[in-house]
Design a protein around this motif. Sequence first.
Motif, mmCIF file in Angstrom:
data_model
loop_
_atom_site.group_PDB
_atom_site.id
_atom_site.type_symbol
_atom_site.label_atom_id
_atom_site.label_comp_id
_atom_site.label_asym_id
_atom_site.label_seq_id
_atom_site.Cartn_x
_atom_site.Cartn_y
_atom_site.Cartn_z
ATOM 1 N N SER A 112 58.371 -37.482 2.373
ATOM 2 C CA SER A 112 56.978 -37.945 2.460
ATOM 3 C C SER A 112 56.000 -36.898 1.928
ATOM 4 N N THR A 113 56.288 -35.613 2.172
ATOM 5 C CA THR A 113 55.391 -34.557 1.678
ATOM 6 C C THR A 113 55.456 -34.469 0.157
ATOM 7 N N SER A 114 56.653 -34.617 -0.406
ATOM 8 C CA SER A 114 56.799 -34.625 -1.867
ATOM 9 C C SER A 114 55.986 -35.763 -2.485
ATOM 10 N N LEU A 115 56.081 -36.933 -1.864
ATOM 11 C CA LEU A 115 55.342 -38.092 -2.363
ATOM 12 C C LEU A 115 53.833 -37.903 -2.194
ATOM 13 N N MET A 116 53.429 -37.320 -1.051
ATOM 14 C CA MET A 116 51.998 -37.169 -0.773
ATOM 15 C C MET A 116 51.343 -36.182 -1.730
ATOM 16 N N ILE A 117 52.012 -35.077 -2.013
ATOM 17 C CA ILE A 117 51.463 -34.108 -2.968
ATOM 18 C C ILE A 117 51.392 -34.734 -4.364
ATOM 19 N N ALA A 118 52.426 -35.492 -4.736
ATOM 20 C CA ALA A 118 52.408 -36.183 -6.037
ATOM 21 C C ALA A 118 51.270 -37.194 -6.084
ATOM 22 N N TYR A 119 51.043 -37.875 -4.970
ATOM 23 C CA TYR A 119 49.959 -38.867 -4.891
ATOM 24 C C TYR A 119 48.594 -38.208 -5.086
ATOM 25 N N LEU A 120 48.347 -37.097 -4.373
ATOM 26 C CA LEU A 120 47.060 -36.404 -4.483
ATOM 27 C C LEU A 120 46.825 -35.873 -5.896
ATOM 28 N N MET A 121 47.869 -35.253 -6.460
ATOM 29 C CA MET A 121 47.717 -34.656 -7.786
ATOM 30 C C MET A 121 47.532 -35.733 -8.856
ATOM 31 N N SER A 122 48.149 -36.887 -8.679
ATOM 32 C CA SER A 122 47.999 -37.959 -9.673
ATOM 33 C C SER A 122 46.625 -38.620 -9.578
ATOM 34 N N GLN A 123 46.026 -38.572 -8.380
ATOM 35 C CA GLN A 123 44.715 -39.189 -8.194
ATOM 36 C C GLN A 123 43.571 -38.277 -8.614
ATOM 37 N N TYR A 124 43.743 -36.959 -8.324
ATOM 38 C CA TYR A 124 42.622 -36.037 -8.524
ATOM 39 C C TYR A 124 42.969 -34.815 -9.379
ATOM 40 N N ASN A 125 44.191 -34.757 -9.906
ATOM 41 C CA ASN A 125 44.647 -33.633 -10.740
ATOM 42 C C ASN A 125 44.515 -32.301 -10.000
ATOM 43 N N ASN A 126 44.219 -31.219 -10.699
ATOM 44 C CA ASN A 126 44.249 -29.899 -10.064
ATOM 45 C C ASN A 126 43.064 -29.623 -9.146
ATOM 46 N N LYS A 127 42.158 -30.603 -8.980
ATOM 47 C CA LYS A 127 41.081 -30.454 -8.001
ATOM 48 C C LYS A 127 41.637 -30.465 -6.575
ATOM 49 N N MET A 128 42.863 -30.963 -6.427
ATOM 50 C CA MET A 128 43.456 -31.108 -5.088
ATOM 51 C C MET A 128 44.482 -30.027 -4.787
ATOM 52 N N LEU A 129 44.490 -28.940 -5.536
ATOM 53 C CA LEU A 129 45.484 -27.883 -5.309
ATOM 54 C C LEU A 129 45.380 -27.309 -3.906
ATOM 55 N N PHE A 130 44.153 -27.010 -3.469
ATOM 56 C CA PHE A 130 43.974 -26.437 -2.132
ATOM 57 C C PHE A 130 44.399 -27.427 -1.052
ATOM 58 N N TYR A 131 43.976 -28.681 -1.194
ATOM 59 C CA TYR A 131 44.310 -29.693 -0.189
ATOM 60 C C TYR A 131 45.802 -29.986 -0.177
ATOM 61 N N SER A 132 46.437 -29.851 -1.323
ATOM 62 C CA SER A 132 47.892 -30.033 -1.381
ATOM 63 C C SER A 132 48.610 -28.957 -0.579
ATOM 64 N N CYS A 133 48.050 -27.737 -0.591
ATOM 65 C CA CYS A 133 48.614 -26.663 0.234
ATOM 66 C C CYS A 133 48.519 -27.022 1.712
ATOM 67 N N VAL A 134 47.388 -27.589 2.102
ATOM 68 C CA VAL A 134 47.209 -28.016 3.499
ATOM 69 C C VAL A 134 48.225 -29.094 3.852
ATOM 70 N N ILE A 135 48.489 -29.992 2.900
ATOM 71 C CA ILE A 135 49.418 -31.108 3.131
ATOM 72 C C ILE A 135 50.809 -30.610 3.510
ATOM 73 N N PHE A 136 51.339 -29.596 2.814
ATOM 74 C CA PHE A 136 52.699 -29.147 3.162
ATOM 75 C C PHE A 136 52.691 -28.154 4.330
ATOM 76 N N ILE A 137 51.557 -27.482 4.571
ATOM 77 C CA ILE A 137 51.486 -26.546 5.698
ATOM 78 C C ILE A 137 51.509 -27.299 7.032
ATOM 79 N N LEU A 138 50.947 -28.509 7.073
ATOM 80 C CA LEU A 138 50.932 -29.302 8.313
ATOM 81 C C LEU A 138 52.344 -29.554 8.851
#
Length: 410
Positions: A112-138
């Motif tokens: 699910s984390t792999s899919l969620m990071i892929a989802y964020l990056m595909s929607q917002y590109n590298n603007k979501m790098l910081f939030y993607s870090c939060v996603i896997f840290i949770l």
Amino acid sequence: MIKRNKILLRNIDWGIVTIYIFIIFFGYINLYSVSSEKADKQVVWILLSFFFIFFVFLFRPVHYKYFTPFFFLITLLLLIGVFFFGKNVNGSKSWYVFGPISFQPSELSKISTSLMIAYLMSQYNNKMLFYSCVIFILPATLIFFQPDPGSSIVFFSFLLTLYREGLSIYFILYFLFSIVLFVLSLNIPPWIIVLFLFIFFIFFLKKKRKNISFVDLFFYIFLFFIFSSISIFSSFLSQKFLKKHHRDRINILFQNEFDKKYRENVGYNLLYSKTAIGSGRFFGKGYQKGTVTKGKFVPEQHTDYIFCTVGEEWGFIGSIIFIAFYLFFISRIYFLSERQKDVFGRVFGYSVGNIILTHFVINLGMVMGIFPTIGIVLPFFSYGGSSLWSFTILLFIFVRMDASDQTNFI
């Protein structure tokens, strides 16, 4: 529809599928050498994994993208629920048990984390790098507090994925330095580490005093406080949440498994694992002729320490061939990831490759005494249905994405 399915099957990367089958088969025959009873059970898990492959191919990539946020939320709830309804196994409350059926939500959360990071990056590109870090840290944090530090470390493999997408290399270096501070805090009082960091930063700033700006000075002071806090907090976490055997498994790296303090407890597995691998020499003792394996001297040889069977019975040559196959397998995943037209498929593919690579490197490091024993299995090779199924689903979601990408089916 029939024509479409034929085109889809034709565009499946059969190279990855072939190596997947080879690794599973080679894992089975090595497991049979360790325990024929567990090998018989593994056959059931293997057959069921083919059912999961069929199930994965029923969905199109667009479906995975659509349901990703819901799936991620469910796995987070499962990780929280395990604290209240989970069963304690080997000192970690990380399993749900329903009669004969048991599973670890941490395995699902890798998907699910792999899919969620892929989802964020595909929607917002590298603007979501910081939030993607939060996603896997949770999920990593929730798993750490179970406590299952080994599984939580795997989630930091997503830093490699985000590095491919533009994350600064310094974030990875900061993470590695934080790991060093955490390990040091198990044996060294935090105030000594903080004092050392303070002296280092003073010398560093003194050397750079002519070329340093106010902003740089603020940043370096901020880093000092961050690393000092990590050291203090790590000491607190290790004492509060890590069990004694977790700390001993890390400490043994800096001492010796032959030491009387460890030889009959946490160092026992490592001692006989290294003995088994070393006794295989160049060509190995031969299939089912390993004396350490037959004597069942390594308690977890069917799971975490399965590779020592390869070292003993197949020797240096067999081990090198197996490692080469595995590295080619991971390299192929990276190659397919890079050719994806869709960002979602590329990011997910890199996440799959990095998770498998992290498991592979840490597991081999464990059995050879390079890394501490932290309960990391060898993907597709170690005994167990939960891990085999999760890795199979993870891999074949990507295989499905790649096949669709090549046929322009969404």
